[in-house]
Design a protein around this motif. Structure first.
Motif, PDB file in Angstrom:
ATOM      1  N   UNK A  39       0.824  -1.208   0.000  1.00  0.00           N
ATOM      2  CA  UNK A  39       0.000   0.000   0.000  1.00  0.00           C
ATOM      3  C   UNK A  39       0.860   1.260   0.000  1.00  0.00           C
ATOM      4  N   UNK A  40       2.103   1.168  -0.512  1.00  0.00           N
ATOM      5  CA  UNK A  40       2.993   2.322  -0.535  1.00  0.00           C
ATOM      6  C   UNK A  40       2.416   3.476  -1.337  1.00  0.00           C
ATOM      7  N   UNK A  41       2.700   4.703  -0.879  1.00  0.00           N
ATOM      8  CA  UNK A  41       2.139   5.888  -1.526  1.00  0.00           C
ATOM      9  C   UNK A  41       2.740   6.131  -2.899  1.00  0.00           C
ATOM     10  N   UNK A  42       4.029   5.851  -3.064  1.00  0.00           N
ATOM     11  CA  UNK A  42       4.720   6.057  -4.339  1.00  0.00           C
ATOM     12  C   UNK A  42       5.149   4.719  -4.922  1.00  0.00           C
ATOM     13  N   UNK A  43       5.475   4.736  -6.201  1.00  0.00           N
ATOM     14  CA  UNK A  43       5.876   3.506  -6.873  1.00  0.00           C
ATOM     15  C   UNK A  43       7.077   2.862  -6.191  1.00  0.00           C
ATOM     16  N   UNK A  44       8.079   3.693  -5.824  1.00  0.00           N
ATOM     17  CA  UNK A  44       9.277   3.116  -5.224  1.00  0.00           C
ATOM     18  C   UNK A  44       9.035   2.593  -3.811  1.00  0.00           C
ATOM     19  N   UNK A  45       7.976   3.072  -3.135  1.00  0.00           N
ATOM     20  CA  UNK A  45       7.639   2.517  -1.819  1.00  0.00           C
ATOM     21  C   UNK A  45       7.153   1.077  -1.927  1.00  0.00           C
ATOM     22  N   UNK A  46       6.633   0.716  -3.085  1.00  0.00           N
ATOM     23  CA  UNK A  46       6.141  -0.649  -3.287  1.00  0.00           C
ATOM     24  C   UNK A  46       7.276  -1.627  -3.629  1.00  0.00           C
ATOM     25  N   UNK A  47       8.428  -1.087  -4.033  1.00  0.00           N
ATOM     26  CA  UNK A  47       9.560  -1.922  -4.421  1.00  0.00           C
ATOM     27  C   UNK A  47      10.434  -2.245  -3.218  1.00  0.00           C
ATOM     28  N   UNK A  48      11.055  -3.444  -3.187  1.00  0.00           N
ATOM     29  CA  UNK A  48      11.982  -3.751  -2.093  1.00  0.00           C
ATOM     30  C   UNK A  48      13.268  -2.944  -2.225  1.00  0.00           C
ATOM     31  N   UNK A  49      13.968  -2.819  -1.146  1.00  0.00           N
ATOM     32  CA  UNK A  49      15.292  -2.191  -1.138  1.00  0.00           C
ATOM     33  C   UNK A  49      16.345  -3.243  -1.468  1.00  0.00           C
ATOM     34  N   UNK A  50      17.271  -2.897  -2.346  1.00  0.00           N
ATOM     35  CA  UNK A  50      18.444  -3.735  -2.596  1.00  0.00           C
ATOM     36  C   UNK A  50      19.680  -2.950  -2.187  1.00  0.00           C
ATOM     37  N   UNK A  51      20.534  -3.574  -1.395  1.00  0.00           N
ATOM     38  CA  UNK A  51      21.802  -2.960  -1.025  1.00  0.00           C
ATOM     39  C   UNK A  51      22.827  -4.074  -0.864  1.00  0.00           C
ATOM     40  N   UNK A  52      24.085  -3.721  -0.748  1.00  0.00           N
ATOM     41  CA  UNK A  52      25.103  -4.771  -0.649  1.00  0.00           C
ATOM     42  C   UNK A  52      26.333  -4.258   0.092  1.00  0.00           C
TER      43      UNK A  52
END
Length: 245
Positions: free
Chosen positions: A204-217
Motif C-alpha cells: 500500500x505504498x504511496x509512491x511507486x518506489x515505496x512498493x519496491x523492495x530495497x536492494x543494497x550490498x
C-alpha cells in the motif's frame, strides 16, 4: 619445540582486503583481527574494494587455495579506481548538503516536489545491487513479529564474503544495518542504510518506489563457512529480522 607464530603487522589489513595473502598469512591475520580494534576499523574503511573486485566479473577462487599476488599494474589500477569512487562519494555528499539547503529555503512546495508519486530516492533502484543479488547462495525469512521480509545472497571472495540484501515490508523513518554473526558469536557490520518515511516493499505504498523492495550490498571479512546468520537491526539495537544461513 613449537615454532613461534610470526607476528602479524597492522599493515597486513590492506593486503588482506585485496586478497593477496596466502592461506597461512590470512589465517594469522584473522586471528589478529579478532583482538585488534585498529585493524577492524581499517578493514571496514577498505570495504569499498569488494564491489570493485566484483565488477571485474572474475569467478571466486577456491577459498582453500593460495591467492596469487596481483602484478604492479593491476594493483595500481585498483587503487586508482578506489580514488575515483571516493571522489564521487565526496561529490555526492556535497550534492546532498545542497539539496538539504534547498529544502530549508524552499519550504513546503519543495518538500512536496521530492515526495511526489513519481519521485524515487537516489540510488534506490540502481541496477548494481539488484544484479549482485541475483547471483550467489540465497537465504531469507519473514520475521514473525515485525513482518519484515529479508533475504541475502552470498558469494565467497578471497577477502571474505560479498553479501547483497533484499528488504521489504519495512516502514520508516529508520536507520538500519546488516550484521554478519559468526559461529563463534563474533559480529561484523556488512552495510548500513536509511529507510525513508515511505518505507520499502509495501503493497500500500504511496509512491511507486515505496512498493519496491530495497536492494543494497556490502562485505564481511568472515569466510562464508564461518557465518551462522545475518541480522537486520536498527542502529538503536532493535532486531527487525534474523536470517539463518
Amino acid at each position: 619445540m613449537k615454532r613461534p607464530v610470526e607476528p602479524v603487522a597492522h599493515t597486513d589489513v590492506g593486503a588482506y582486503a585485496l586478497g593477496v595473502l596466502d592461506a597461512a598469512e590470512a589465517a594469522r591475520f584473522e586471528e589478529h583481527l579478532a583482538d585488534c580494534d585498529r585493524c577492524a576499523a581499517e578493514l571496514d574503511g577498505l570495504m569499498g574494494l569488494p564491489p570493485l573486485l566484483a565488477e571485474a566479473g572474475e569467478a571466486a577462487p577456491d577459498p582453500e587455495a593460495v591467492t596469487p599476488a596481483p602484478g604492479p599494474g593491476l594493483l595500481a589500477g585498483l587503487l586508482e579506481e578506489v580514488g575515483v569512487v571516493r571522489r564521487a562519494r565526496r561529490r555526492r555528499r556535497l550534492y546532498l548538503v545542497a539539496a538539504a539547503a534547498v529544502l530549508v529555503v524552499g519550504g513546503p512546495l519543495t518538500t512536496y516536489a521530492l515526495t511526489a508519486e513519481d519521485a524515487e530516492p537516489p540510488e534506490h533502484l540502481t541496477g548494481y545491487a539488484r544484479a549482485m543479488y541475483e547471483h550467489g547462495e540465497k537465504a531469507g525469512t519473514v520475521d514473525p513479529v515485525t513482518k519484515v521480509a529479508a533475504s541475502v545472497s552470498m558469494e565467497r571472495k578471497p577477502w571474505g564474503t560479498h553479501v547483497a540484501l533484499k528488504l521489504g515490508n519495512v516502514k520508516g523513518p529508520l536507520t538500519c544495518d546488516l550484521v554478519a554473526v559468526g559461529k563463534s558469536g563474533a559480529e561484523q557490520t556488512v552495510t548500513t542504510w536509511a529507510v525513508p518515511p515511505g518505507g520499502y516493499g509495501l503493497k500500500d505504498g504511496a509512491a511507486k518506489w515505496n512498493k519496491e523492495p530495497l536492494y543494497t550490498h556490502g562485505g564481511s571479512a568472515m569466510n562464508r563457512s564461518y557465518i551462522d546468520r545475518f541480522e537486520v537491526r536498527t542502529l538503536d539495537g532493535r532486531r527487525l529480522a534474523e536470517i539463518k544461513v
